[in-house]
Design a protein around this motif. Structure first.
Motif, PDB file in Angstrom:
ATOM      1  N   ASN A   9     -15.899 105.970  39.166  1.00  0.00           N
ATOM      2  CA  ASN A   9     -16.959 104.996  38.927  1.00  0.00           C
ATOM      3  C   ASN A   9     -18.160 105.340  39.791  1.00  0.00           C
ATOM      4  O   ASN A   9     -18.056 106.120  40.745  1.00  0.00           O
ATOM      5  CB  ASN A   9     -16.468 103.571  39.197  1.00  0.00           C
ATOM      6  N   TRP A  11     -21.938 103.651  41.533  1.00  0.00           N
ATOM      7  CA  TRP A  11     -22.693 102.454  41.903  1.00  0.00           C
ATOM      8  C   TRP A  11     -24.088 102.883  42.375  1.00  0.00           C
ATOM      9  O   TRP A  11     -24.248 103.952  42.971  1.00  0.00           O
ATOM     10  CB  TRP A  11     -22.004 101.703  43.049  1.00  0.00           C
ATOM     11  N   GLY A  13     -27.803 100.834  43.956  1.00  0.00           N
ATOM     12  CA  GLY A  13     -28.400  99.554  44.298  1.00  0.00           C
ATOM     13  C   GLY A  13     -29.680  99.707  45.092  1.00  0.00           C
ATOM     14  O   GLY A  13     -29.867 100.689  45.823  1.00  0.00           O
ATOM     15  N   ASP A  34     -28.485  95.782  41.356  1.00  0.00           N
ATOM     16  CA  ASP A  34     -27.290  96.625  41.463  1.00  0.00           C
ATOM     17  C   ASP A  34     -26.875  97.111  40.085  1.00  0.00           C
ATOM     18  O   ASP A  34     -26.993  96.390  39.085  1.00  0.00           O
ATOM     19  CB  ASP A  34     -26.132  95.836  42.090  1.00  0.00           C
ATOM     20  N   SER A  36     -23.609  99.288  37.943  1.00  0.00           N
ATOM     21  CA  SER A  36     -22.222  99.741  37.992  1.00  0.00           C
ATOM     22  C   SER A  36     -21.844 100.380  36.668  1.00  0.00           C
ATOM     23  O   SER A  36     -22.179  99.872  35.594  1.00  0.00           O
ATOM     24  CB  SER A  36     -21.277  98.572  38.281  1.00  0.00           C
ATOM     25  N   ARG A  38     -19.028 100.344  35.466  1.00  0.00           N
ATOM     26  CA  ARG A  38     -17.918  99.607  34.871  1.00  0.00           C
ATOM     27  C   ARG A  38     -18.346  98.704  33.711  1.00  0.00           C
ATOM     28  O   ARG A  38     -17.488  98.143  33.027  1.00  0.00           O
ATOM     29  CB  ARG A  38     -17.233  98.765  35.943  1.00  0.00           C
ATOM     30  N   LYS A  44     -25.438  97.191  32.464  1.00  0.00           N
ATOM     31  CA  LYS A  44     -24.995  97.889  33.665  1.00  0.00           C
ATOM     32  C   LYS A  44     -25.674  97.372  34.929  1.00  0.00           C
ATOM     33  O   LYS A  44     -25.143  97.514  36.031  1.00  0.00           O
ATOM     34  CB  LYS A  44     -25.257  99.386  33.533  1.00  0.00           C
ATOM     35  N   TYR A  45     -26.856  96.762  34.783  1.00  0.00           N
ATOM     36  CA  TYR A  45     -27.622  96.339  35.944  1.00  0.00           C
ATOM     37  C   TYR A  45     -27.703  94.816  36.013  1.00  0.00           C
ATOM     38  O   TYR A  45     -27.734  94.122  34.990  1.00  0.00           O
ATOM     39  CB  TYR A  45     -29.037  96.915  35.896  1.00  0.00           C
ATOM     40  N   TRP A 125     -22.129  91.832  34.407  1.00  0.00           N
ATOM     41  CA  TRP A 125     -21.867  91.332  35.752  1.00  0.00           C
ATOM     42  C   TRP A 125     -21.422  89.873  35.734  1.00  0.00           C
ATOM     43  O   TRP A 125     -21.928  89.053  34.972  1.00  0.00           O
ATOM     44  CB  TRP A 125     -23.128  91.436  36.605  1.00  0.00           C
TER      45      TRP A 125
END
Length: 380
Positions: A9, A11, A13, A34, A36, A38, A44-45, A125
């Motif tokens: 994964n 990340w 930020g 942020d 990710s 995932r 994603k943000y 998220w």
């Protein structure tokens, strides 16, 4: 890395923070963005702002008149942060090996691969939004300290695995399905005492909150269906917990009981056709003369009414001692150690006090290998 594959994964930020500090007032504002891997391509943000302010009353002109009060600050804050604690690749239907099948007249097994979960490209998220109001105070030359807070925390777009019908043929993946609210307070008290070679300090805290599910998402609400979770072996595949609007999250869900049948005549006059003396009496909640899943009710909550902690520290001529205690009160636990579906099994020693004849017990049923009455179904 697992036995049969590799996962990874990523990340990223950024954040920007600004502060102002004056004689009486201080302010801090932060904004985070942020990302990710995932989550799905469109989500994603996430952007998460926060703001806090404090008013130091110790700088007010009248403060010096209070001999017993050394310091006092009032605080307020609001903010959001994100949660991405789910498995990697949760938004796509990953392919796994071992889904073998047989074809042809010879029924030869063929190696196969395929998806095992439902894809959710809109996965995003989970957001937690919290309000907080409190104060800090030092009294009596700093010997006594008080910290007090009241808060409300709302969890939005909660990440969860919602059960789906078996006819789908796949397992559910994570989705943003629910919202919940926690409201509560926290109080911490401290005292520093002693002089010279001997000093000591006492610190205690208490916290309480009330949890409530506020939304189950459009997909679940449209079916008017709660989320059921938690299986315990030996209960007939009953779910142990229910998550529904207006209830604490994962409330225990099952049958209410009313003791033990003491005689066969009492059992025969009930709505439980397979019961006999020594079996559990289940309450007919809807009074339809049938004991079934429609009679299940909320029977408990896993959330404590309060949590607490206590610290004691002492120092004498270079030697020190410390004691730390913590605990929770008011939360229910489900006892899942009984198995009536096995011919041979260990049971707790309380089984020695089971029903063995009229008047011997009104709490622990008889021992039976067949369990025709399903005494071990999820209940209070």
């Amino acid at each position: 890395r697992g036995i049969d594959g590799i996962s990874e994964n990523a990340w990223i930020g950024q954040f920007l923070r600004g502060t102002y500090t004056g004689n009486e007032v201080s302010v801090t504002a932060t904004i985070r963005r942020d990302g990710s891997s995932r989550f799905g391509p469109d989500n994603k943000y996430g952007t998460f702002p926060s703001f806090s302010a404090a008013w130091n009353l110790s700088e007010r002109p009248w403060f010096d008149e209070k001999d017993w009060l050394d310091f006092m600050k009032i605080r307020a804050s609001w903010g959001r942060n994100g949660n991405a604690e789910i498995s990697d690749y949760g938004y796509i239907a990953t392919i796994v090996n071992g889904l073998n099948y047989t074809f042809g007249e010879q029924q030869l097994q063929t190696l196969g691969s395929g998806p095992v979960v439902v894809a959710n490209p809109e996965l995003g998220w989970e957001t937690m939004e919290q309000y907080n109001l409190g104060f800090d105070a030092d009294l009596f030359s700093g010997r006594f300290n008080v910290i007090f807070d009241v808060f409300e925390k709302n969890t939005l777009d909660m990440l969860a695995y919602v059960p789906i019908p078996g006819v789908v043929g796949l397992e559910p993946g994570p989705s943003n399905v629910a919202s919940a609210r926690n409201r509560g307070m926290e109080l911490a008290l401290g005292y520093q005492g002693g002089e010279g070679d001997f000093t000591y300090d006492l610190n205690g805290n208490i916290s309480l909150y009330r949890n409530e599910v506020t939304d189950l998402g459009a997909a679940v609400d449209s079916l008017n269906t709660p989320i059921f979770t938690g299986n315990v072996f030996g209960t007939g595949n009953d779910f142990v917990a229910i998550t529904d609007i207006g209830l604490p999250m994962a409330s225990f869900y099952g049958y209410e009981t009313a003791g033990i049948f003491q005689t066969d005549a009492e059992a025969e006059s009930s709505f439980q056709p397979d019961a006999q003396a020594g079996d559990v009496i289940f309450v007919d909640q809807n009074q339809d003369s049938v004991i079934n899943a429609l009679d299940k009710v909320v029977i408990g909550s896993p959330h404590p009414k309060l949590t607490y902690g206590f610290n004691l520290g002492a120092n004498w001529k270079g030697f020190d001692a410390a004691l730390f205690l913590q605990g929770s009160y008011g939360n229910d636990l489900y006892t899942g150690m009984f198995r009536y579906d096995l011919g041979f099994t260990n049971l707790p020693s309380s089984t020695l006090n089971r029903w063995t004849g009229e008047g011997t017990s009104n709490e622990i049923p008889r021992m039976t290998e067949t369990d025709a009455n399903r005494n071990n179904r999820v209940s209070d």
